[in-house]
Design an enzyme around this catalytic site. Structure first.
Site, PDB file in Angstrom:
ATOM      1  N   HIS A 133      -2.309  -1.233  -4.597  1.00 41.19           N
ATOM      2  CA  HIS A 133      -3.766  -1.342  -4.732  1.00 41.19           C
ATOM      3  C   HIS A 133      -4.383   0.049  -4.765  1.00 41.19           C
ATOM      4  CE1 HIS A 133      -4.888  -1.162  -0.139  1.00 41.19           C
ATOM      5  NE2 HIS A 133      -3.954  -0.300  -0.454  1.00 41.19           N
ATOM      6  N   SER A 188       0.834  -1.192   0.000  1.00 41.27           N
ATOM      7  CA  SER A 188       0.000   0.000   0.000  1.00 41.27           C
ATOM      8  C   SER A 188       0.879   1.256   0.000  1.00 41.27           C
ATOM      9  CB  SER A 188      -0.940  -0.058   1.208  1.00 41.27           C
ATOM     10  OG  SER A 188      -1.907   0.940   1.159  1.00 41.27           O
TER      11      SER A 188
END
Length: 672
Positions: free
Chosen positions: A113, A90
């Site tokens: 993501h 992330s």
């Protein structure tokens, strides 16, 4: 007090190691402010840092905090070498992109993501949130593109799918440069971290479990199959009828307990940021072999929170944005309108009539935090101060910061008229060379070589120091709706900061320090001391003394610019400098030789030392006294942390300044 596991240290000459084994942002996480402060401190204490070795094991966290860390490292003058020890997921993957070189462990994970968010409001608010998410995603994609060269379409597909890479896969995709054999490491991430992601592959889960061993009664653990590959039980294999855990096929019913060394290492990792203050509790936890890492962490939290109301737990550690900027701006405008007379509340601001207590409640409820868990107002205000998603503490800090700067600016100080402002980049002593000492240019015959000029070896030394104090905004002040804490206290601290610098400047004038030549600033050998009091004759003599200073054969011709006097001589100075006729001669029309010669500056600090001594000071182009600030920032700074010694939040007002005389020839003292 530190609340995270950030570690930064020198590991070699000009090489710093920065370890981020934690979430980004929030109550427990790493912040850009942590890193910036510790880098500055390290450089001040240890000297030059040319290389930063950044070691990562993080599931990510707050988007904007991650972006701030990325920009901070990207703009640092040092080379940044990134080592992904466990995972860079992330926002951790975005921070990794700051590396001039990126190396990933052979079993370490790298994940990208889409940013996620939670929003509360009307349909227009939700549409705004969706647009903001798209903007954030586009920004993150740009960062990835610079490193990988992947197209927008390729990155969109990868981020939509929550894509994980391991070791060599990350290199092949362009997110890393090379693979290294990952070292063993202590547990560092909380166990709920992996649950925040949607598509965690089994090998990532296995890796996470391997560095975060669970007590045997918390469910099944990954086991090794005959091929040595790690596997994770599927959800349907761990739940039997009635909701009780059932053993998976070919799997023991109990997890093998971690070794004593693994347990001790994991507990030490929990206590690492607090070891100096909580060493007795660390020893207690290590001595009791029945205590797990999680129980040790609970004991540490309980100790740190003694005498305070615990904050609500963070609801999210994954990359996120929120509608909080809308709430933040509204609360900030509403509070500023109440505190500052020249700020008006916006017409559609729904918070403009709120009390401080109501603002605290709004900061929590607008972020989706339930009020059901807070039985009294003290608990609720405490949560507003400390909850990771609350804007309340930041709103208070911004208003207090503005009030502090207003106090700084409104404090009448006279030193700024005649001193020179300087810039220092660290806290080491720095030598200044007088600009008045460069000799005259020499004639160069046709075809002859130019000769190097020489600047005098004499130079004064200047060094920064930090000056500051603490003040607090308590929960009681919020409940009592006491607005004075946002005006009286920070404004007073701002004034005090400006006054402190003024004290330093005039202490040089009255203290008469020794210069680099071994003689006092005002000394007979410097030809800058007169006696007989402030009068026309002495002012004329002082001007002559200043203008006739020489450096070797060079005439410096220093022009005076200011007359510093105690308040007791303010009237005398005005008469001497503003009378067209010579005030020293009665019934005479003789012209005043010092008429409008300089600007008078009256200063009360001079009265405390002597009400009879005045000082002629050179004009703006000459070196008088330098007032230097860290990075050239002539204003105090305000830092905030949740209070443990007080029941609320603490603020530190500090300023980094250095003051030193630059040249004796820029002054003449006129004494009694």
């Amino acid at each position: 007090m530190p609340k995270n596991k950030l570690t930064i240290r020198m590991v070699a000459d000009s090489v710093a190691e920065l370890i981020i084994y934690e979430e980004i942002g929030g109550w427990w996480g790493i912040t850009a402010h942590n890193i910036s402060d510790q880098l500055k401190y390290l450089r001040a204490e240890k000297g030059t840092v040319n290389t930063i070795k950044l070691r990562l094991n993080t599931p990510g966290g707050d988007v904007f905090e991650g972006v701030a860390i990325y920009n901070l490292l990207k703009q640092d003058s040092a080379q940044v070498h990134v080592y992904v020890d466990g995972m860079a997921a992330s926002m951790g993957s975005v921070i990794a992109m700051a590396g001039d070189k990126i190396v990933i462990g052979e079993s370490a994970a790298f994940m990208i993501h889409n940013p996620t968010a939670g929003a509360i409001g009307e349909s227009e608010d939700l549409r705004h949130m969706a647009n903001l998410l798209d903007q954030v995603k586009a920004s993150l994609m740009t960062t990835y593109q610079k490193r990988t060269g992947l197209s927008e379409e390729e990155l969109t597909a990868l981020m939509d799918a929550e894509t994980w890479y391991f070791g060599q896969e990350a290199v092949e995709a362009g997110f890393a440069d090379e693979v290294f054999e990952a070292p063993a490491m202590a547990a560092s991430l909380r166990n709920e971290s992996m649950s925040k992601f949607q598509s965690v592959p089994e090998r990532a889960q296995a890796f996470f479990q391997s560095v975060n061993p669970q007590p045997h009664n918390e469910g099944a653990a990954p086991q090794s199959n005959p091929k040595g590959e790690s596997t994770m039980p599927k959800p349907h294999e761990t739940e039997a009828a009635g909701g009780n855990p059932a053993p998976a096929a070919n799997q023991p019913t109990q997890e093998t307990a971690p070794s004593v060394q693994e347990r001790n290492d994991s507990i030490k990792a929990v206590f690492a940021p607090f070891a100096d203050q909580q060493n007795d509790l660390l020893i207690e936890c290590l001595s009791d072999t029945s205590i797990t890492k999680e129980q040790a962490q609970d004991k540490l939290l309980a100790r740190l929170g003694e005498g305070t109301t615990p904050s609500a737990p963070s609801a999210s550690v994954t990359a996120h944005v929120s509608n909080g900027r809308i709430v933040y701006d509204g609360l900030l405008n509403a509070l500023e309108a109440r505190v500052f007379n020249d700020v008006k509340a916006e017409k559609d601001n729904s918070f403009k009539s709120f009390s401080l207590l109501e603002m605290a409640r709004a900061a929590l409820t607008e972020r989706g935090v339930s009020m059901a868990g807070y039985g009294d107002r003290m608990s609720m205000v405490g949560a507003a101060f400390t909850h990771s998603s609350s804007d309340f503490g930041s709103v208070l800090a911004d208003v207090a910061h503005k009030a502090m700067l207003r106090g700084w600016e409104e404090m009448p100080e006279t030193f700024g008229q005649w001193t020179r402002q300087g810039n220092l980049t660290d806290f080491k002593a720095s030598n200044r060379v007088s600009l008045n000492t460069f000799p005259s240019l020499k004639k160069v015959a046709e075809g002859a070589e130019f000769k190097h000029g020489k600047i005098s070896d004499r130079g004064e030394q200047i060094m920064l120091a930090t000056y500051g104090k603490l003040f607090a905004i308590t929960r009681q002040a919020i409940i009592n709706d006491d607005l004075s804490v946002f005006t009286r206290l920070p404004q007073a601290m701002g004034r005090a900061a400006h006054r402190t610098v003024g004290d330093l400047v005039y202490a040089i004038i009255t203290g008469n320090p020794e210069l680099s030549d071994g003689k006092a600033l005002f000394h007979a050998d410097h030809s800058n001391v007169l006696t007989g009091g402030l009068n026309t004759s002495n002012l004329d003599k002082a001007r002559t003394a200043m203008r006739t200073h020489k450096d070797g054969d060079a005439h410096l011709n220093i022009a005076p610019g200011y007359l510093l006097t105690p308040v007791a001589l303010e009237g005398t100075a005005g008469t001497l400098l503003r009378s067209e006729a010579d005030p020293s001669k009665t019934n005479s029309k003789a012209a005043n030789p010092v008429y409008n010669m300089v600007d008078p500056v009256s200063e009360a600090r001079l009265d405390s030392a002597s009400a009879e001594d005045s000082y002629l000071v050179a004009g703006d182009m000459y070196d008088t006294i330098e007032v230097a600030y860290l990075d050239g920032n002539p204003a105090p700074r305000l830092e905030q942390q949740a209070g443990w010694s007080v029941d609320g939040t603490e603020f530190k007002v500090a300023i980094d300044a250095g003051v030193a005389p630059m040249d004796f020839r820029s002054f003449v003292k006129i004494g009694k």
